[in-house]
Design a protein around this motif. Structure first.
Motif, mmCIF file in Angstrom:
data_model
loop_
_atom_site.group_PDB
_atom_site.id
_atom_site.type_symbol
_atom_site.label_atom_id
_atom_site.label_comp_id
_atom_site.label_asym_id
_atom_site.label_seq_id
_atom_site.Cartn_x
_atom_site.Cartn_y
_atom_site.Cartn_z
ATOM 1 N N ILE A 1 0.857 -1.185 0.000
ATOM 2 C CA ILE A 1 0.000 0.000 0.000
ATOM 3 C C ILE A 1 0.890 1.231 0.000
ATOM 4 C CG2 ILE A 1 -1.744 1.279 1.278
ATOM 5 C CD1 ILE A 1 -2.663 -1.411 2.445
ATOM 6 N N ASP A 2 0.839 1.994 -1.096
ATOM 7 C CA ASP A 2 1.730 3.155 -1.201
ATOM 8 C C ASP A 2 0.987 4.485 -1.207
ATOM 9 O OD1 ASP A 2 0.588 3.127 -3.688
ATOM 10 O OD2 ASP A 2 2.466 3.270 -4.807
ATOM 11 N N ASN A 3 -0.347 4.420 -1.079
ATOM 12 C CA ASN A 3 -1.102 5.670 -0.999
ATOM 13 C C ASN A 3 -2.452 5.410 -0.344
ATOM 14 O OD1 ASN A 3 -1.623 8.553 -1.777
ATOM 15 N ND2 ASN A 3 -3.303 7.569 -2.853
ATOM 16 N N LEU A 4 -2.827 6.300 0.569
ATOM 17 C CA LEU A 4 -4.148 6.256 1.197
ATOM 18 C C LEU A 4 -4.841 7.587 0.965
ATOM 19 C CD1 LEU A 4 -3.634 4.577 4.690
ATOM 20 C CD2 LEU A 4 -4.903 3.665 2.751
ATOM 21 N N ASN A 5 -6.047 7.514 0.418
ATOM 22 C CA ASN A 5 -6.862 8.709 0.247
ATOM 23 C C ASN A 5 -7.878 8.744 1.378
ATOM 24 O OD1 ASN A 5 -8.116 10.994 -0.861
ATOM 25 N ND2 ASN A 5 -9.582 9.695 -1.956
ATOM 26 N N ILE A 6 -7.617 9.561 2.389
ATOM 27 C CA ILE A 6 -8.497 9.644 3.550
ATOM 28 C C ILE A 6 -9.631 10.605 3.242
ATOM 29 C CG2 ILE A 6 -8.679 10.217 5.988
ATOM 30 C CD1 ILE A 6 -7.026 7.747 5.450
ATOM 31 N N ILE A 7 -10.859 10.100 3.308
ATOM 32 C CA ILE A 7 -12.046 10.928 3.083
ATOM 33 C C ILE A 7 -12.626 11.276 4.443
ATOM 34 C CG2 ILE A 7 -14.330 11.025 2.010
ATOM 35 C CD1 ILE A 7 -13.320 8.798 0.095
ATOM 36 N N GLY A 8 -12.678 12.549 4.765
ATOM 37 C CA GLY A 8 -13.156 12.968 6.077
ATOM 38 C C GLY A 8 -11.991 13.220 7.018
ATOM 39 N N THR A 9 -12.279 13.255 8.316
ATOM 40 C CA THR A 9 -11.275 13.529 9.340
ATOM 41 C C THR A 9 -10.662 12.233 9.841
ATOM 42 O OG1 THR A 9 -12.524 15.491 10.017
ATOM 43 C CG2 THR A 9 -10.859 14.654 11.550
ATOM 44 N N LEU A 10 -9.348 12.178 9.811
ATOM 45 C CA LEU A 10 -8.641 10.964 10.212
ATOM 46 C C LEU A 10 -8.944 10.607 11.661
ATOM 47 C CD1 LEU A 10 -6.547 8.776 9.551
ATOM 48 C CD2 LEU A 10 -4.788 10.365 10.355
ATOM 49 N N ASP A 11 -9.261 9.339 11.877
ATOM 50 C CA ASP A 11 -9.518 8.810 13.203
ATOM 51 C C ASP A 11 -9.098 7.351 13.193
ATOM 52 O OD1 ASP A 11 -10.258 8.578 15.803
ATOM 53 O OD2 ASP A 11 -12.325 9.256 15.528
ATOM 54 N N ASP A 12 -9.259 6.675 14.317
ATOM 55 C CA ASP A 12 -8.937 5.252 14.359
ATOM 56 C C ASP A 12 -9.810 4.489 13.378
ATOM 57 O OD1 ASP A 12 -7.310 6.033 16.342
ATOM 58 O OD2 ASP A 12 -8.382 5.043 17.978
ATOM 59 N N PHE A 13 -9.234 3.520 12.704
ATOM 60 C CA PHE A 13 -10.030 2.705 11.783
ATOM 61 C C PHE A 13 -9.407 1.337 11.621
ATOM 62 C CE2 PHE A 13 -7.030 5.093 9.156
ATOM 63 C CZ PHE A 13 -6.465 4.098 8.361
ATOM 64 N N SER A 14 -10.241 0.387 11.220
ATOM 65 C CA SER A 14 -9.785 -0.973 10.942
ATOM 66 C C SER A 14 -10.689 -1.544 9.853
ATOM 67 C CB SER A 14 -9.854 -1.836 12.204
ATOM 68 O OG SER A 14 -9.478 -3.170 11.909
ATOM 69 N N HIS A 15 -10.118 -1.903 8.702
ATOM 70 C CA HIS A 15 -10.925 -2.344 7.567
ATOM 71 C C HIS A 15 -10.292 -3.541 6.870
ATOM 72 C CE1 HIS A 15 -13.547 1.097 7.859
ATOM 73 N NE2 HIS A 15 -12.518 1.924 7.780
ATOM 74 N N VAL A 16 -11.129 -4.403 6.340
ATOM 75 C CA VAL A 16 -10.669 -5.477 5.465
ATOM 76 C C VAL A 16 -10.371 -4.875 4.095
ATOM 77 C CG1 VAL A 16 -11.309 -7.610 4.302
ATOM 78 C CG2 VAL A 16 -11.992 -7.243 6.671
ATOM 79 N N ILE A 17 -9.162 -5.109 3.582
ATOM 80 C CA ILE A 17 -8.768 -4.590 2.274
ATOM 81 C C ILE A 17 -8.778 -5.709 1.236
ATOM 82 C CG2 ILE A 17 -6.977 -3.396 0.974
ATOM 83 C CD1 ILE A 17 -8.411 -1.756 3.150
ATOM 84 N N LEU A 18 -8.211 -6.852 1.600
ATOM 85 C CA LEU A 18 -8.230 -8.033 0.734
ATOM 86 C C LEU A 18 -9.029 -9.119 1.430
ATOM 87 C CD1 LEU A 18 -4.470 -8.235 -0.368
ATOM 88 C CD2 LEU A 18 -6.330 -6.986 -1.450
ATOM 89 N N ASN A 19 -9.989 -9.681 0.729
ATOM 90 C CA ASN A 19 -10.850 -10.690 1.338
ATOM 91 C C ASN A 19 -10.802 -11.956 0.485
ATOM 92 O OD1 ASN A 19 -12.763 -11.935 2.947
ATOM 93 N ND2 ASN A 19 -14.478 -11.070 1.802
ATOM 94 N N SER A 20 -10.267 -13.035 1.043
ATOM 95 C CA SER A 20 -10.144 -14.274 0.291
ATOM 96 C C SER A 20 -10.090 -15.448 1.250
ATOM 97 C CB SER A 20 -8.894 -14.268 -0.587
ATOM 98 O OG SER A 20 -8.743 -15.496 -1.257
ATOM 99 N N ASN A 21 -10.551 -16.617 0.785
ATOM 100 C CA ASN A 21 -10.489 -17.833 1.588
ATOM 101 C C ASN A 21 -9.339 -18.739 1.180
ATOM 102 O OD1 ASN A 21 -12.780 -17.361 3.221
ATOM 103 N ND2 ASN A 21 -14.111 -17.917 1.525
ATOM 104 N N ASN A 22 -8.578 -18.333 0.165
ATOM 105 C CA ASN A 22 -7.527 -19.199 -0.369
ATOM 106 C C ASN A 22 -6.276 -18.359 -0.601
ATOM 107 O OD1 ASN A 22 -5.995 -21.144 -1.589
ATOM 108 N ND2 ASN A 22 -7.327 -21.424 -3.350
#
Length: 420
Positions: free
Chosen positions: A299-320
């Motif tokens: 990950i070489d760039n993050l576009n933050i929409i809104g005011t930065l705060d704590d966050f935790s998100h799934v970026i890649l979702n796979s079972n294999n």
């Protein structure tokens, strides 16, 4: 049966000349030009109609087999042998049935495939038309047309296409093809490899071979073929890839200004990722992937929409997930977000002492700083979850106790009572 010419044919008389041969299995009627010049159509009333024959042995030179200056040439189920410029067409030429034009067609005229399938070595015309039940097989480098209209099938067997393709037909790929012009219709990669910018692929894309592409993808690429990123690729809202995506050391951007979800059949290779994190709606871009092979996605760039705060998100979702795959964070992104986001200064006044606070400590303030830190986590137990999180780190800056020794007591009055 073979008919061998003993002289040049010369200019046609006004009217229609029909040459019908006979096909018997692999054999057919043949005209051997025997090195002589062929048909010349110099009047608008000239029509040359040829069917079920093979023509060979023409003299070398432009238009030495057919020189159509003003008339109409029709062909059906013919095989024409010759050089790349044996047929000169400055007027009108129509083909139907199964044709093999091993001799090239040049000139400023119009060539139309009204039905059937034609394979051609070279076509250079002002206009080329393929009807809805027609098909043209040709090397893309050997096709040149100011107006190329395809309502049937245009099959490139190799080469480089520099012709804009219009019409509601399909351009198919069966070879190694480089495309540098707009194909404003569906593209079907049946075998081989197509190299093209995505902006030059106007219709639906079905890939059963290999697509080396760059630019913005605004549709789903169907089929089980491999899509390879050529330097950079971006995903618009509706982008997806049913087959495999090879990062190929390229850059994938899905930071379009809003968080979106995309489907990919499989992912492999090394590359970089730019994505959106929407703080207002607590969502982020996500790639739902059937399987992930070995490689590293940074990950070489993050576009933050809104005011930065704590966050935790799934970026890649796979079972294999392959054990050799990892998601990483570029140091530039880490450094950008690992920074002081707040600083608070407050007085410490809850300590009671007869000695002044400033005499005991060198400072009477404690400064608390809050820092944001990004990190990624890989978990393959149930599914592959990658998170980008912020951590709060609090640092208390305080100074050591300064002991005060008071040597001079001065005059003091002491009062005591006798003990009984």
């Amino acid at each position: 049966e073979t008919y061998t010419l003993s002289t040049d044919l010369g200019n046609m008389a006004t009217g229609t000349l029909t040459i019908d041969g006979v096909v018997n299995g692999d054999e057919r009627s043949t005209i051997d030009m025997n090195g002589h010049n062929g048909f010349v159509l110099d009047k608008a009333e000239n029509t040359l109609s040829m069917s079920d024959i093979k023509v060979t042995g023409s003299a070398s030179g432009t238009g030495n087999l057919i020189n159509n200056a003003s008339g109409v040439v029709t062909m059906s189920n013919v095989i024409i042998e010759g050089s790349d410029d044996s047929i000169n067409n400055d007027s009108e030429m129509k083909l139907s049935g199964m044709n093999e034009l091993l001799a090239g067609v040049v000139g400023e005229g119009s060539l139309s495939i009204t039905s059937g399938e034609t394979s051609a070595s070279t076509i250079s015309q002002n206009e080329v038309n393929i009807a809805d039940n027609g098909k043209l097989n040709i090397d893309a480098s050997n096709l040149s047309a100011n107006n190329l209209n395809n309502s049937g099938t245009l099959n490139f067997t190799g080469g480089e296409n520099s012709n804009e393709v219009n019409g509601d037909g399909t351009t198919s790929i069966n070879g190694e093809v480089v495309n540098s012009a707009l194909i404003e219709q569906d593209i079907r990669i049946e075998s081989g490899k197509l190299t093209s910018s995505l902006e030059n692929m106007g219709g639906a894309i079905a890939n059963s071979g290999t697509l080396l592409a760059s630019g913005e993808l605004d549709k789903t690429i169907s089929g089980n073929g491999e899509t390879i990123i050529s330097s950079t690729m971006s995903f618009a809202e509706n982008a997806g890839i049913s087959g495999s995506l090879n990062l190929n050391e390229g850059a994938l951007t899905i930071s379009s200004g809003s968080a979106t979800s995309h489907e990919i059949g499989s992912l492999a290779g090394n590359g970089s990722l730019s994505l959106d994190v929407d703080m207002n709606n607590n969502i982020a871009d996500v790639l739902n992937i059937g399987s992930i092979g070995s490689g590293t996605l940074t990950i070489d760039n993050l576009n933050i929409i809104g005011t930065l705060d704590d966050f935790s998100h799934v970026i890649l979702n796979s079972n294999n997930i392959d054990d050799e795959f990892s998601l990483e964070l570029a140091s530039s992104v880490y450094d950008e977000f690992y920074s002081i986001s707040s600083a608070t200064t407050y007085d410490v006044d809850e300590v009671t002492a007869h000695t002044l606070w400033s005499d005991v400590f060198e400072t009477d303030e404690i400064i608390t700083t809050t820092e944001k830190e990004l990190s990624v986590a890989n978990n393959t137990t149930l599914n592959y979850i990658t998170t980008i999180t912020s951590e709060v780190i609090t640092t208390v800056n305080g100074d050591s106790l300064d002991l005060v020794v008071q040597a001079d007591i001065g005059d003091r009055e002491f009062v005591s009572e006798d003990a009984a």
